[in-house]
Design a protein around this motif. Sequence first.
Motif, short mmCIF file in Angstrom:
data_model
loop_
_atom_site.label_atom_id
_atom_site.label_comp_id
_atom_site.label_asym_id
_atom_site.label_seq_id
_atom_site.Cartn_x
_atom_site.Cartn_y
_atom_site.Cartn_z
N PRO A 179 0.82 -1.22 0.00
CA PRO A 179 0.00 0.00 0.00
C PRO A 179 0.85 1.26 0.00
O PRO A 179 1.98 1.26 0.49
CB PRO A 179 -0.81 -0.12 1.29
N HIS A 180 0.28 2.32 -0.55
CA HIS A 180 0.97 3.61 -0.55
C HIS A 180 0.57 4.36 0.72
O HIS A 180 -0.30 5.23 0.69
CB HIS A 180 0.62 4.41 -1.80
N ILE A 181 1.18 3.95 1.81
CA ILE A 181 0.93 4.55 3.13
C ILE A 181 2.27 4.91 3.74
O ILE A 181 3.22 4.13 3.66
CB ILE A 181 0.15 3.58 4.04
N THR A 182 2.32 6.07 4.36
CA THR A 182 3.53 6.52 5.05
C THR A 182 3.23 6.63 6.53
O THR A 182 2.23 7.24 6.92
CB THR A 182 3.98 7.89 4.51
N ILE A 238 8.34 6.11 6.94
CA ILE A 238 8.47 4.98 6.03
C ILE A 238 7.25 4.92 5.11
O ILE A 238 6.12 4.84 5.59
CB ILE A 238 8.59 3.64 6.80
N THR A 239 7.50 4.97 3.81
CA THR A 239 6.45 4.78 2.82
C THR A 239 6.56 3.35 2.32
O THR A 239 7.57 2.98 1.70
CB THR A 239 6.60 5.78 1.66
N LEU A 240 5.55 2.56 2.60
CA LEU A 240 5.63 1.13 2.26
C LEU A 240 5.80 0.89 0.77
O LEU A 240 6.63 0.06 0.37
CB LEU A 240 4.40 0.41 2.80
N SER A 241 5.07 1.59 -0.06
CA SER A 241 5.15 1.36 -1.50
C SER A 241 6.53 1.69 -2.07
O SER A 241 6.88 1.24 -3.17
CB SER A 241 4.08 2.15 -2.24
N ALA A 242 7.34 2.42 -1.33
CA ALA A 242 8.69 2.76 -1.78
C ALA A 242 9.71 1.67 -1.44
O ALA A 242 10.89 1.80 -1.76
CB ALA A 242 9.13 4.09 -1.16
N TYR A 288 15.31 -3.98 23.80
CA TYR A 288 15.56 -5.33 23.30
C TYR A 288 16.49 -5.38 22.09
O TYR A 288 16.67 -6.43 21.48
CB TYR A 288 14.23 -6.03 22.99
N GLN A 289 17.07 -4.23 21.75
CA GLN A 289 18.07 -4.13 20.67
C GLN A 289 17.56 -4.72 19.35
O GLN A 289 18.25 -5.51 18.70
CB GLN A 289 19.38 -4.79 21.09
N PHE A 290 16.36 -4.31 18.96
CA PHE A 290 15.83 -4.75 17.68
C PHE A 290 16.57 -4.03 16.56
O PHE A 290 16.69 -2.80 16.58
CB PHE A 290 14.33 -4.45 17.56
N PRO A 291 17.09 -4.76 15.56
CA PRO A 291 17.84 -4.15 14.47
C PRO A 291 16.96 -3.66 13.32
O PRO A 291 17.46 -3.25 12.29
CB PRO A 291 18.75 -5.29 14.02
N PHE A 292 15.65 -3.73 13.48
CA PHE A 292 14.70 -3.31 12.45
C PHE A 292 13.81 -2.22 13.03
O PHE A 292 13.73 -2.03 14.24
CB PHE A 292 13.87 -4.50 11.96
N ASP A 293 13.13 -1.50 12.14
CA ASP A 293 12.28 -0.39 12.58
C ASP A 293 10.88 -0.85 12.97
O ASP A 293 10.37 -1.84 12.44
CB ASP A 293 12.19 0.69 11.49
N LEU A 294 10.29 -0.09 13.87
CA LEU A 294 8.91 -0.29 14.30
C LEU A 294 8.09 0.89 13.80
O LEU A 294 8.50 2.04 13.95
CB LEU A 294 8.83 -0.40 15.82
N LEU A 295 6.94 0.60 13.20
CA LEU A 295 6.06 1.63 12.66
C LEU A 295 4.94 1.93 13.64
O LEU A 295 4.34 1.00 14.20
CB LEU A 295 5.46 1.18 11.33
N ALA A 296 4.65 3.21 13.83
CA ALA A 296 3.59 3.64 14.74
C ALA A 296 2.31 3.89 13.94
O ALA A 296 2.23 4.84 13.17
CB ALA A 296 4.02 4.91 15.47
N ASP A 297 1.34 3.03 14.14
CA ASP A 297 0.05 3.15 13.44
C ASP A 297 -1.03 3.58 14.44
O ASP A 297 -2.02 2.88 14.64
CB ASP A 297 -0.31 1.82 12.78
N ASN A 319 -3.30 5.78 14.37
CA ASN A 319 -4.64 6.02 13.83
C ASN A 319 -5.24 4.79 13.17
O ASN A 319 -6.29 4.86 12.54
CB ASN A 319 -4.61 7.18 12.82
N GLU A 320 -4.55 3.66 13.28
CA GLU A 320 -5.00 2.37 12.76
C GLU A 320 -5.20 2.35 11.24
O GLU A 320 -5.91 1.50 10.70
CB GLU A 320 -6.30 1.92 13.44
N GLN A 321 -4.55 3.26 10.53
CA GLN A 321 -4.68 3.32 9.07
C GLN A 321 -4.24 2.01 8.43
O GLN A 321 -4.96 1.42 7.62
CB GLN A 321 -3.85 4.51 8.57
N LEU A 322 -3.05 1.55 8.79
CA LEU A 322 -2.52 0.30 8.22
C LEU A 322 -3.26 -0.91 8.80
O LEU A 322 -3.57 -1.85 8.08
CB LEU A 322 -1.02 0.22 8.49
N CYS A 323 -3.52 -0.86 10.09
CA CYS A 323 -4.25 -1.97 10.75
C CYS A 323 -5.60 -2.21 10.10
O CYS A 323 -5.99 -3.36 9.89
CB CYS A 323 -4.45 -1.66 12.23
#
Length: 152
Positions: free
Chosen positions: A8-11, A20-24, A82-91, A93-97
């Motif tokens: 999806p084209h969601i940032t 982070i823009t998913l479609s990119a 927990y030293q996660f080496p990847f990013d976490l996205l804040a949703d 407004n539940e747009q992506l959910c």
Amino acid sequence: MKIGDPLPHITLPATGNKMITLSAQVGQPLVLYFYPRDDTPGCTQEGQDFRDNYNAFQATHTLIFGVSRDSVKQHEQFKTKYQFPFDLLADENEQLCQLFEVIKLKNQFGKSVSGIERSTFLFDQAGILRYEWRQVKVAGHVQAVLEAIDKL
């Protein structure tokens, strides 16, 4: 979202002061895992499993993003702790959910509450949804995702 749909084209705001823009993200496989809440036992274990297998994901050039309704500030604390080496996205407004239909009614202490159903989605290099896991049980899940990546 269903199998065969494009990213999806969601940032969304993410850890590391990023947007982070998913479609990119087309060009390499992408794992999008939705989890209920930062720093809770199941969510922590799931994040640690992705972290502990991060080198295997890197070997296949696969991106990983965790998604919940928590704020970026909460995500930063969780990621650091927990030293996660990847990013976490804040949703928040539940747009992506909502797009992925992961918001479900749950029974919590005898009350019905709306929350994220633990779910994972795997997109191929072209940004097409190829696999989905819903009602995820944490044990063994990351291994199942890695096996699916090998089939892409």
